[in-house]
Motif scaffolding. Sequence first.
Motif, mmCIF file in Angstrom:
data_model
loop_
_atom_site.group_PDB
_atom_site.id
_atom_site.type_symbol
_atom_site.label_atom_id
_atom_site.label_comp_id
_atom_site.label_asym_id
_atom_site.label_seq_id
_atom_site.Cartn_x
_atom_site.Cartn_y
_atom_site.Cartn_z
ATOM 1 N N GLY A 8 25.827 -3.234 -2.222
ATOM 2 C CA GLY A 8 26.947 -4.047 -2.677
ATOM 3 C C GLY A 8 26.783 -4.674 -4.033
ATOM 4 N N GLY A 9 25.615 -4.538 -4.649
ATOM 5 C CA GLY A 9 25.428 -5.098 -5.973
ATOM 6 C C GLY A 9 26.373 -4.452 -6.985
ATOM 7 N N ASP A 10 26.794 -5.249 -7.969
ATOM 8 C CA ASP A 10 27.786 -4.739 -8.919
ATOM 9 C C ASP A 10 27.761 -5.601 -10.170
ATOM 10 N N SER A 11 28.550 -5.187 -11.145
ATOM 11 C CA SER A 11 28.764 -5.980 -12.355
ATOM 12 C C SER A 11 30.097 -6.695 -12.212
ATOM 13 N N VAL A 12 30.102 -7.999 -12.397
ATOM 14 C CA VAL A 12 31.323 -8.798 -12.234
ATOM 15 C C VAL A 12 31.465 -9.759 -13.397
ATOM 16 N N GLN A 13 32.665 -10.261 -13.552
ATOM 17 C CA GLN A 13 32.935 -11.249 -14.587
ATOM 18 C C GLN A 13 32.560 -12.634 -14.081
ATOM 19 N N ALA A 14 32.202 -13.499 -14.988
ATOM 20 C CA ALA A 14 31.911 -14.888 -14.628
ATOM 21 C C ALA A 14 33.127 -15.493 -13.923
ATOM 22 N N GLY A 15 32.833 -16.266 -12.887
ATOM 23 C CA GLY A 15 33.901 -16.855 -12.089
ATOM 24 C C GLY A 15 34.327 -15.996 -10.919
ATOM 25 N N GLY A 16 33.845 -14.775 -10.899
ATOM 26 C CA GLY A 16 34.212 -13.852 -9.837
ATOM 27 C C GLY A 16 33.377 -14.017 -8.588
ATOM 28 N N SER A 17 33.646 -13.155 -7.614
ATOM 29 C CA SER A 17 32.962 -13.194 -6.323
ATOM 30 C C SER A 17 32.443 -11.811 -5.975
ATOM 31 N N LEU A 18 31.480 -11.788 -5.077
ATOM 32 C CA LEU A 18 30.879 -10.524 -4.655
ATOM 33 C C LEU A 18 30.248 -10.741 -3.291
ATOM 34 N N GLU A 19 30.251 -9.693 -2.487
ATOM 35 C CA GLU A 19 29.538 -9.752 -1.215
ATOM 36 C C GLU A 19 28.512 -8.632 -1.194
ATOM 37 N N ILE A 20 27.276 -9.004 -0.935
ATOM 38 C CA ILE A 20 26.209 -8.028 -0.798
ATOM 39 C C ILE A 20 25.718 -8.028 0.637
ATOM 40 N N SER A 21 25.154 -6.900 1.053
ATOM 41 C CA SER A 21 24.780 -6.741 2.459
ATOM 42 C C SER A 21 23.352 -6.256 2.599
ATOM 43 N N CYS A 22 22.806 -6.522 3.754
ATOM 44 C CA CYS A 22 21.448 -6.116 4.106
ATOM 45 C C CYS A 22 21.517 -5.518 5.508
ATOM 46 N N THR A 23 21.254 -4.239 5.613
ATOM 47 C CA THR A 23 21.338 -3.549 6.900
ATOM 48 C C THR A 23 19.937 -3.285 7.436
ATOM 49 N N ALA A 24 19.728 -3.635 8.695
ATOM 50 C CA ALA A 24 18.434 -3.418 9.334
ATOM 51 C C ALA A 24 18.417 -2.072 10.044
ATOM 52 N N SER A 25 17.262 -1.456 10.102
ATOM 53 C CA SER A 25 17.133 -0.166 10.768
ATOM 54 C C SER A 25 17.544 -0.278 12.228
ATOM 55 N N ARG A 26 18.109 0.799 12.753
ATOM 56 C CA ARG A 26 18.682 0.761 14.101
ATOM 57 C C ARG A 26 17.645 0.581 15.192
ATOM 58 N N ASN A 27 16.375 0.820 14.884
ATOM 59 C CA ASN A 27 15.373 0.649 15.928
ATOM 60 C C ASN A 27 14.864 -0.783 16.018
ATOM 61 N N SER A 28 15.482 -1.683 15.281
ATOM 62 C CA SER A 28 15.100 -3.091 15.358
ATOM 63 C C SER A 28 16.088 -3.792 16.269
ATOM 64 N N TYR A 29 15.625 -4.422 17.304
ATOM 65 C CA TYR A 29 16.574 -4.985 18.252
ATOM 66 C C TYR A 29 16.185 -6.375 18.720
ATOM 67 N N ARG A 30 15.281 -6.995 18.053
ATOM 68 C CA ARG A 30 14.981 -8.365 18.423
ATOM 69 C C ARG A 30 15.587 -9.301 17.389
ATOM 70 N N VAL A 31 15.714 -10.535 17.767
ATOM 71 C CA VAL A 31 16.325 -11.493 16.845
ATOM 72 C C VAL A 31 15.400 -11.688 15.649
ATOM 73 N N TYR A 32 16.002 -11.969 14.543
ATOM 74 C CA TYR A 32 15.270 -12.124 13.292
ATOM 75 C C TYR A 32 15.784 -13.310 12.511
ATOM 76 N N CYS A 33 14.923 -13.772 11.613
ATOM 77 C CA CYS A 33 15.381 -14.595 10.506
ATOM 78 C C CYS A 33 15.409 -13.688 9.282
#
Length: 133
Positions: A8-33
């Motif tokens: 989700g990283g990108d180039s944006v103008q000042a004042g703008g918004s962006l959402e970035i994401s972090c996906t965990a591997s599917r074999n992880s199934y316990r709670v995390y911080c």
Amino acid sequence: RVQLMESGGDSVQAGGSLEISCTASRNSYRVYCVGWFRRRPGLEREGLACLCTGHGGTYYATSVKGRFTVSHAGDTETAGAENTWSLQLKNLTSEDTGLYQCAATDPRYAASWCLSPGEFDDWGQGTQVTVSS
């Protein structure tokens, strides 16, 4: 161990918004911080925010509180489920330019400890956010 991938990283103008994401591997199934960090040119890695699933709550660095919001979607208690942690960034300035990384560690209550990179075990490669004025 869990494998993490940011997107989700990108180039944006000042004042703008962006959402970035972090996906965990599917074999992880316990709670995390999961914590979000960024590295700006010439500066040390900086802790931004974290979210601990399983009612662990959230914690934000003072510098981003009110502008950045961390969230989680998925099921950390079912094997094979997909889990995504997102960081919404608002009112961006050139000071927010940097490489944003997510990292995971064992579950606990979110607090100031989660702004310390040394508390985390598994890291993603990062996604670049560039803010132009």
